[in-house]
Write an enzyme that holds these catalytic residues in place. Structure first.
Site, PDB file in Angstrom:
ATOM      1  N   LYS A  84       3.503 -21.821 -11.933  1.00  0.00           N
ATOM      2  CA  LYS A  84       3.359 -21.719 -13.381  1.00  0.00           C
ATOM      3  C   LYS A  84       1.945 -21.262 -13.720  1.00  0.00           C
ATOM      4  O   LYS A  84       0.969 -21.760 -13.144  1.00  0.00           O
ATOM      5  CB  LYS A  84       3.652 -23.086 -14.009  1.00  0.00           C
ATOM      6  CG  LYS A  84       3.682 -23.118 -15.525  1.00  0.00           C
ATOM      7  CD  LYS A  84       4.135 -24.502 -16.001  1.00  0.00           C
ATOM      8  CE  LYS A  84       4.213 -24.596 -17.512  1.00  0.00           C
ATOM      9  NZ  LYS A  84       4.714 -25.916 -17.967  1.00  0.00           N
ATOM     10  N   SER A 157       8.277 -26.153 -21.330  1.00  0.00           N
ATOM     11  CA  SER A 157       7.506 -24.922 -21.329  1.00  0.00           C
ATOM     12  C   SER A 157       7.542 -24.229 -19.978  1.00  0.00           C
ATOM     13  O   SER A 157       7.079 -23.102 -19.849  1.00  0.00           O
ATOM     14  CB  SER A 157       6.044 -25.244 -21.661  1.00  0.00           C
ATOM     15  OG  SER A 157       5.458 -26.019 -20.618  1.00  0.00           O
ATOM     16  N   SER A 181       9.233 -30.709 -20.123  1.00  0.00           N
ATOM     17  CA  SER A 181       9.099 -29.290 -19.764  1.00  0.00           C
ATOM     18  C   SER A 181       9.470 -28.937 -18.335  1.00  0.00           C
ATOM     19  O   SER A 181       9.428 -27.764 -17.967  1.00  0.00           O
ATOM     20  CB  SER A 181       7.666 -28.819 -20.039  1.00  0.00           C
ATOM     21  OG  SER A 181       7.401 -28.865 -21.416  1.00  0.00           O
TER      22      SER A 181
END
Length: 479
Positions: A84, A157, A181
Site C-alpha cells: 500500500k 482505504s 480498511s
C-alpha cells in the site's frame, strides 16, 4: 470462476513459493507474468500507483540465484508482493493517496517494507488508496475498480491492495486498517485480510491517519498466505516503541491445527440486527461448517457498540489533526474536502471531550478482552449487508444511519485493538462475494489462523476469483 487460463496468477502465495524453491518455476518467470498481467489489466482496474518493473525483475533474478545456491529466506522468497502506498519505500515516491505528499521520496524503507525485502519477497508495486487512508479519494485521483463488477464498491482505504490481490496481480499485499480498511476491501473483492493486534506490526515509516487506531496488516487469497506474510512483518522494532516485544509465534504451524474443540463465540442478536438475509445465510452456513469441524459454538453477549461507534469519528479526527498539523497549516489547498473536514473537526474537539472518549474506549477494550476468557474467537459479519453498489455508496453522506450500520462490525475492533480475520463466506445473487469476520483476543492471531485455515480447507469460497478483461481500445483512449 474456479478455473480459467491465467497461468499461475491465482496460485497461492505459499504454493508459489514452494514451486520456486523446487525449481519447477523461477521467480523471474512468475514476476514477468505478474508484470504482464498488470500491464494488460491495470489500465482498467487502477490498483497500482507505481509498478516497480525494473527493481522487481532485479529482485527476482537475485532470488533465483540465492535459491539455486541453497539460500532459502522462507515462504515469501521470490514471490511478488504489493505494498500500500502508505509505506515508505526507499527511492520511490510515497504519496499516501494525497497531493500534499506527492513529491515525498523516502530515503529509507518502512520497517514492513524492509522486512519483506529481507525475506526475499519481490516488491512489485505500490497500491492505490483513499486520501491519507481516510474515507474518500482525493478528487484528483481515480479510484480503483472492483474486478468482480465495476458497478460495485471496492471498500476503503486499502482498495488497491485488495483489487490487486483479487485480480491476480500479486500474491499478497500490505494494507492498513483504522476503521475497517482491511476488512471492507477484503469483503468487497472476495479476498482474505488479516488485521493484527495493534502493536503486533511496526508502524515505523507508515503514514499516520490516527496513530492509536492504525493497524498495519495483510491481504492475500487465503488465511495461510496471510499468516506467511504476518510472520515476516511482525515483531518488535527499535524505531517504533509501540511495537510489541512479545515473541512472534509460528503462524504457519497454527494454521495447521484444525478447528476441533476451538471455542467460537456467537452473539445471535448482535449478528442479526438489520443484517440482510444473504449475509445471515452465509453466517449460518459458516457456523454449520465450524460445528462439523468439531468447534464448540458458544453463545455470548457482545458489549453494546453504539457509543464506541459514535466515538470513532472524533477519536480518529483528533489524531488525524495531529498527524497533519504541519502540512495542513502550510498546504491546506492541497487537501480534498473529506480529509480537510475531518482535520478541522479534530482541531475543534476539546481536551475534556477527547479524554471522555479515551476512558470509554479503555472500558470497551476491557469488556471485549474479557470475553476471551471463555472463548477463542468470535464470528460476526463484516457489514450487515451484501456488497454495496457505487450508487449506494454515493448516498452515504446523506444517510448517517447507513454509515453507522457499515461501521457496526468494523471500527469497534480498531477502538479495542483486537485482531481480526476477514474471509469470503458466500456469494450474493448477483455473483458478488460476501465476507465474514473472526475476532480473537489480543495477540491471539494464531487462533484466527487456526479457525480461518480450517474453514478454508473445507470450503472453496476463497478459491473463487474474478474474470478480468483488458481495457478496450476506446477505454484506453479515454483513460
Amino acid at each position: 470462476m474456479l478455473d480459467h487460463p491465467d497461468g499461475f496468477a491465482f496460485h497461492g502465495l505459499i504454493e508459489t513459493g514452494t514451486q520456486i524453491k523446487s525449481g519447477s518455476i523461477s521467480s523471474r518467470a512468475v514476476t514477468e507474468q505478474q508484470l504482464q498481467r498488470i500491464a494488460t489489466l491495470d489500465q482498467r482496474l487502477g490498483a497500482f500507483v507505481y509498478v516497480l518493473e525494473e527493481s522487481a525483475l532485479a529482485q527476482a533474478d537475485a532470488a533465483d540465484r540465492e535459491i539455486a545456491n541453497g539460500h532459502d529466506r522462507g515462504p515469501l522468497h521470490g514471490v511478488p508482493i504489493a505494498v500500500k502506498d502508505l509505506c515508505w519505500t526507499e527511492g520511490v515516491a510515497t504519496a499516501a493517496g494525497t497531493l500534499v505528499c506527492r513529491d515525498f521520496v523516502p530515503t529509507q524503507d518502512a520497517t514492513v517494507v524492509r522486512r519483506l525485502k529481507e525475506a526475499g519477497a519481490i516488491l512489485i508495486g505500490k497500491t492505490q488508496l483513499t486520501e491519507g487512508a481516510y474515507s474518500d479519494y482525493h478528487p484528483s485521483i481515480t479510484p480503483a475498480v472492483n474486478p468482480w463488477n465495476s458497478d460495485y464498491w471496492t471498500g476503503i482505504s486499502s482498495s488497491g491492495s485488495a483489487v490487486a490481490t483479487a485480480a491476480g496481480l500479486c500474491f499478497g499485499s500490505i494494507a492498513s486498517d483504522t476503521g475497517g480498511s482491511i476488512r471492507w476491501p477484503s469483503a468487497a473483492n472476495g479476498v482474505t485480510g488479516l488485521k493484527p493486534t495493534w502493536g503486533r506490526v511496526s508502524r515505523h515509516g507508515v503514514f499516520e491517519l490516527a496513530a492509536s487506531l492504525d493497524h498495519v496488516g495483510t491481504i492475500a487469497r487465503s488465511a495461510a498466505d496471510n499468516g506467511a506474510i504476518l510472520a515476516v512483518i511482525s515483531g518488535s522494532d527499535p524505531s517504533d516503541p509501540t511495537a510489541s516485544h512479545l515473541p512472534v509465534p509460528d503462524y504457519l504451524a497454527a494454521a495447521e491445527a484444525g478447528a476441533d474443540r476451538l471455542r467460537i463465540g456467537i452473539d445471535p442478536q448482535w449478528n442479526a440486527i438489520d443484517v440482510d438475509m444473504e449475509t445471515q445465510s452465509a453466517l449460518s452456513t459458516a457456523i454449520a461448517v465450524f460445528a462439523q469441524l468439531g468447534a464448540d459454538i458458544v453463545e455470548i453477549t457482545f458489549p453494546d457498540v453504539t457509543q464506541i461507534i459514535a466515538d470513532w469519528v472524533p477519536n480518529c479526527a483528533v489524531e488525524a489533526a495531529v498527524a497533519h498539523e504541519a502540512d495542513y497549516a502550510a498546504h491546506k489547498d492541497l487537501y480534498g474536502p473529506i480529509l480537510s473536514s475531518v482535520i478541522k473537526t479534530g482541531a475543534s474537539i476539546s481536551g475534556v471531550e477527547y479524554q471522555k472518549i479515551l476512558l470509554r474506549r479503555a472500558a470497551f477494550r476491557g469488556q471485549v478482552e474479557a470475553l476471551f476468557q471463555t472463548i477463542d474467537v468470535i464470528l460476526t459479519p463484516i457489514q450487515p449487508f451484501a456488497p454495496l453498489t457505487l450508487a449506494k455508496i454515493a448516498t452515504l453522506g446523506e444517510q448517517p444511519d447507513l454509515i453507522a450500520k457499515l461501521q457496526r462490525y468494523a471500527c469497534p475492533f480498531d477502538m479495542s485493538g483486537h485482531p481480526t480475520l476477514s474471509f469470503p463466506g458466500g456469494v450474493m445473487r448477483e455473483g458478488m462475494p460476501i465476507g465474514l469476520q473472526l475476532v480473537a483476543g489480543h495477540f491471539q492471531e494464531t487462533a484466527l489462523l487456526r479457525a480461518g485455515c480450517a474453514f478454508q480447507d473445507s470450503t472453496t469460497w476463497h478459491r473463487r476469483h474474478p474474470v478480468v478483461l483488458a481495457a478496450t481500445t476506446s477505454e484506453e483512449a479515454t483513460a
